[in-house]
Scaffold this motif. Structure first.
Motif, PDB file in Angstrom:
ATOM      1  N   GLU A  37       0.885  -1.276  -0.017  1.00  0.00           N
ATOM      2  CA  GLU A  37       0.094  -0.205  -0.089  1.00  0.00           C
ATOM      3  C   GLU A  37       0.830   1.138  -0.209  1.00  0.00           C
ATOM      4  O   GLU A  37       2.045   1.177   0.463  1.00  0.00           O
ATOM      5  N   THR A  38       0.295   2.275  -0.490  1.00  0.00           N
ATOM      6  CA  THR A  38       0.984   3.774  -0.450  1.00  0.00           C
ATOM      7  C   THR A  38       0.523   4.269   0.923  1.00  0.00           C
ATOM      8  O   THR A  38      -0.372   4.432   1.298  1.00  0.00           O
ATOM      9  N   VAL A  39       1.617   4.440   1.726  1.00  0.00           N
ATOM     10  CA  VAL A  39       1.593   5.011   3.150  1.00  0.00           C
ATOM     11  C   VAL A  39       2.143   6.402   3.153  1.00  0.00           C
ATOM     12  O   VAL A  39       3.230   6.740   2.958  1.00  0.00           O
ATOM     13  N   GLU A  40       1.215   7.357   3.721  1.00  0.00           N
ATOM     14  CA  GLU A  40       1.718   8.872   3.587  1.00  0.00           C
ATOM     15  C   GLU A  40       1.889   9.402   5.036  1.00  0.00           C
ATOM     16  O   GLU A  40       0.797   9.196   5.931  1.00  0.00           O
ATOM     17  N   VAL A  41       3.053   9.504   5.398  1.00  0.00           N
ATOM     18  CA  VAL A  41       3.182   9.773   7.123  1.00  0.00           C
ATOM     19  C   VAL A  41       3.454  11.132   7.492  1.00  0.00           C
ATOM     20  O   VAL A  41       4.067  11.927   6.798  1.00  0.00           O
ATOM     21  N   LYS A  42       2.559  11.655   8.501  1.00  0.00           N
ATOM     22  CA  LYS A  42       2.778  12.840   8.790  1.00  0.00           C
ATOM     23  C   LYS A  42       3.144  12.743  10.609  1.00  0.00           C
ATOM     24  O   LYS A  42       2.569  11.871  11.126  1.00  0.00           O
ATOM     25  N   THR A  43       4.443  13.446  10.915  1.00  0.00           N
ATOM     26  CA  THR A  43       4.693  13.433  12.256  1.00  0.00           C
ATOM     27  C   THR A  43       4.531  14.528  12.966  1.00  0.00           C
ATOM     28  O   THR A  43       5.249  15.621  12.563  1.00  0.00           O
ATOM     29  N   ARG A  44       4.137  14.559  14.239  1.00  0.00           N
ATOM     30  CA  ARG A  44       3.993  15.903  14.786  1.00  0.00           C
ATOM     31  C   ARG A  44       4.707  15.759  16.421  1.00  0.00           C
ATOM     32  O   ARG A  44       4.661  14.466  16.847  1.00  0.00           O
ATOM     33  N   GLY A  45       5.420  16.812  16.808  1.00  0.00           N
ATOM     34  CA  GLY A  45       6.076  16.550  18.064  1.00  0.00           C
ATOM     35  C   GLY A  45       5.323  17.264  19.200  1.00  0.00           C
ATOM     36  O   GLY A  45       4.684  18.419  18.801  1.00  0.00           O
ATOM     37  N   PHE A  46       5.300  16.839  20.074  1.00  0.00           N
ATOM     38  CA  PHE A  46       4.452  17.293  21.395  1.00  0.00           C
ATOM     39  C   PHE A  46       5.400  17.310  22.615  1.00  0.00           C
ATOM     40  O   PHE A  46       6.162  16.337  22.707  1.00  0.00           O
ATOM     41  N   ASP A  47       5.328  18.482  23.389  1.00  0.00           N
ATOM     42  CA  ASP A  47       6.163  18.749  24.520  1.00  0.00           C
ATOM     43  C   ASP A  47       5.542  18.917  25.765  1.00  0.00           C
ATOM     44  O   ASP A  47       4.369  19.309  25.622  1.00  0.00           O
TER      45      ASP A  47
END
Ligand SMILES: [Mn+2]
Length: 322
Positions: free
Chosen positions: A35-45
Motif C-alpha cells: 500500500e502507499t502510506v503517507e506519514v505525517k509526524t507531529r512533535g509534542f512537548d
C-alpha cells in the motif's frame, strides 16, 4: 489507489521520540506492504500546562501516539509509551486497560519507547526491523542514560549523541518529519554529513562547553543534591549530563532555567554515583505539574520565583528518606 494516511504524534525535541517515529513507521509499512502510506509526524512537548495531543491532531486514517501522554479518543489506533506519567487520570488508564486503542502497548519502567516498539514488532507482529546503525540501541541508551563513561558522553560524544543534541534543540514537527523520513532510508551517520545539520551540531557543542563553565561556577551541593540555579544567567544550552561529569559522586541533580519570565526545573538521578535511586523523580514532580521517569523528570512554572520555590522543595524531598 488512494494513499493510507498515518499520523504520528510523538515526543518532540527528544531522540527517543524521533527514533520511536522511525521504528513505528517501519513497522507500520511492514504491516501495510504493497500500500502507499503517507506519514505525517507531529512533535509534542511537556509544557507544564497539561497540554497533550488533541483529538483534532489525530487526523490520519491511522493515528499513533508514541513516547507521549495518552489521549483518549476513538481516532487513536496505536499507542506506545513508557512514561510513568502516561495517564493523566484513572479514567484514561481504565480506558487504555479496557483496550483503547486495540494496539496499545505500555511499559511503565521501560528504558525507551523505541525499544518497546522494536520488541513488540518482533514478538507480537513477527516483524524484524534490523538496522546497521543501532538506532534502537542508541535510543535506549540515551533515554535511560546507560553509558559507561559520562566524561566520554560529555566531552567526546558519538554520532548518535550529536544527533540527539540536534534533535533536542531543533526537533519541531517539521524537522521530525524530515529526519524520520531520512532515517527510514539511510543511516544515522549520513544526517551528520548534511552541512546545515553539521553546522548546528558544531554550534551546539560550542554552546554546551561554554555552559559547562557557567555550571561549574554556579552549582553547589546540598546533602545528596547538586543545586544549579541558572535562572539569572540568561539563555544557556546545557549538556544534559554535564552536572554528572562535574559532580561524579553526587546522587541527584536539580537545575533551574529561566526564559521570558518562565522557569523550567529539571531533576535527575546520577547513574554514575554508584548508589541507588531511592526516589521516583517523576512522581515527586507530579504534584508540581511536572512529570517524568523514575530517574529523570522536569516541570515548568509561570515565574522564576515559583520555579525557585519548587526547586527548594525538590531538594528537601530528595534529601529526605524515601
Ligand atoms: Mn522516551
Amino acid at each position: 489507489m488512494t494513499a493510507r494516511r498515518l499520523t504520528i504524534a510523538t515526543h518532540g525535541h527528544c531522540f527517543d521520540g524521533l527514533a520511536s517515529a522511525v521504528t513505528f513507521t517501519a513497522l507500520y509499512r511492514a504491516l501495510h506492504a504493497g500500500e502507499t502510506v503517507e506519514v505525517k509526524t507531529r512533535g509534542f512537548d511537556y509544557d507544564g500546562r497539561g497540554a497533550g495531543v488533541a483529538e483534532a491532531d489525530l487526523d490520519g486514517d491511522d493515528n499513533a501516539i508514541l513516547d507521549f501522554r495518552y489521549t483518549k479518543s476513538p481516532r487513536l489506533t496505536w499507542y506506545f509509551d513508557h512514561h510513568a506519567t502516561a495517564f493523566r487520570t484513572p479514567g484514561d488508564r481504565a480506558a487504555f486497560e479496557a483496550g483503547a486503542p486495540p494496539n496499545g502497548f505500555y511499559e511503565a519502567e521501560g528504558t525507551s519507547c523505541t525499544r518497546l516498539i522494536a520488541e513488540t514488532a518482533r514478538a507480537r507482529f513477527g516483524v524484524d526491523l534490523p538496522r546497521d546503525d543501532d538506532l534502537v540501541e542508541w535510543a535506549d541508551r540515551i533515554d535511560s542514560a546507560r553509558f559507561d563513561d559520562v566524561e566520554e558522553v560529555v566531552f567526546r560524544p558519538a554520532p548518535a549523541l550529536q544527533l540527539a543534541s540536534y534533535v533536542e534543540r531543533h526537533g519541531s514537527s517539521d524537522v521530525l518529519t524530515d529526519l524520520s523520513a531520512r532515517l527510514l532510508t539511510g543511516p544515522l551517520g549520513a544526517l551528520l554529513e548534511d552541512p546545515e545539520i553539521a553546522r548546528r551540531v558544531a554550534e551546539l557543542r560550542r554552546e554546551k562547553l561554554a555552559a559547562l563553565d557557567v555550571q561549574r561556577e554556579v552549582a553547589g551541593v546540598d546533602g545528596e543534591v547538586v543545586v544549579c540555579d541558572l535562572s539569572a544567567r540568561g539563555p544557556l544550552t546545557v549538556e544534559k549530563f554535564g552536572l554528572y561529569a562535574l559532580f561524579p559522586r553526587a546522587r541527584y541533580t536539580t537545575q533551574l532555567f529561566a526564559s521570558e519570565g518562565r522557569a523550567k526545573l529539571s531533576v535527575g538521578f546520577n547513574p554514575w554515583s554508584g548508589r541507588p535511586c531511592d526516589h521516583h523523580i517523576g512522581e515527586l514532580l507530579r504534584p508540581l505539574g511536572g512529570g517524568g521517569h523514575r530517574v529523570v523528570g522536569g516541570a515548568a512554572f509561570p515565574s522564576v520565583d515559583a520555579g525557585r520555590a519548587a526547586m527548594a522543595e525538590l531538594v528537601r524531598a530528595l534529601n529526605a528518606p524515601p
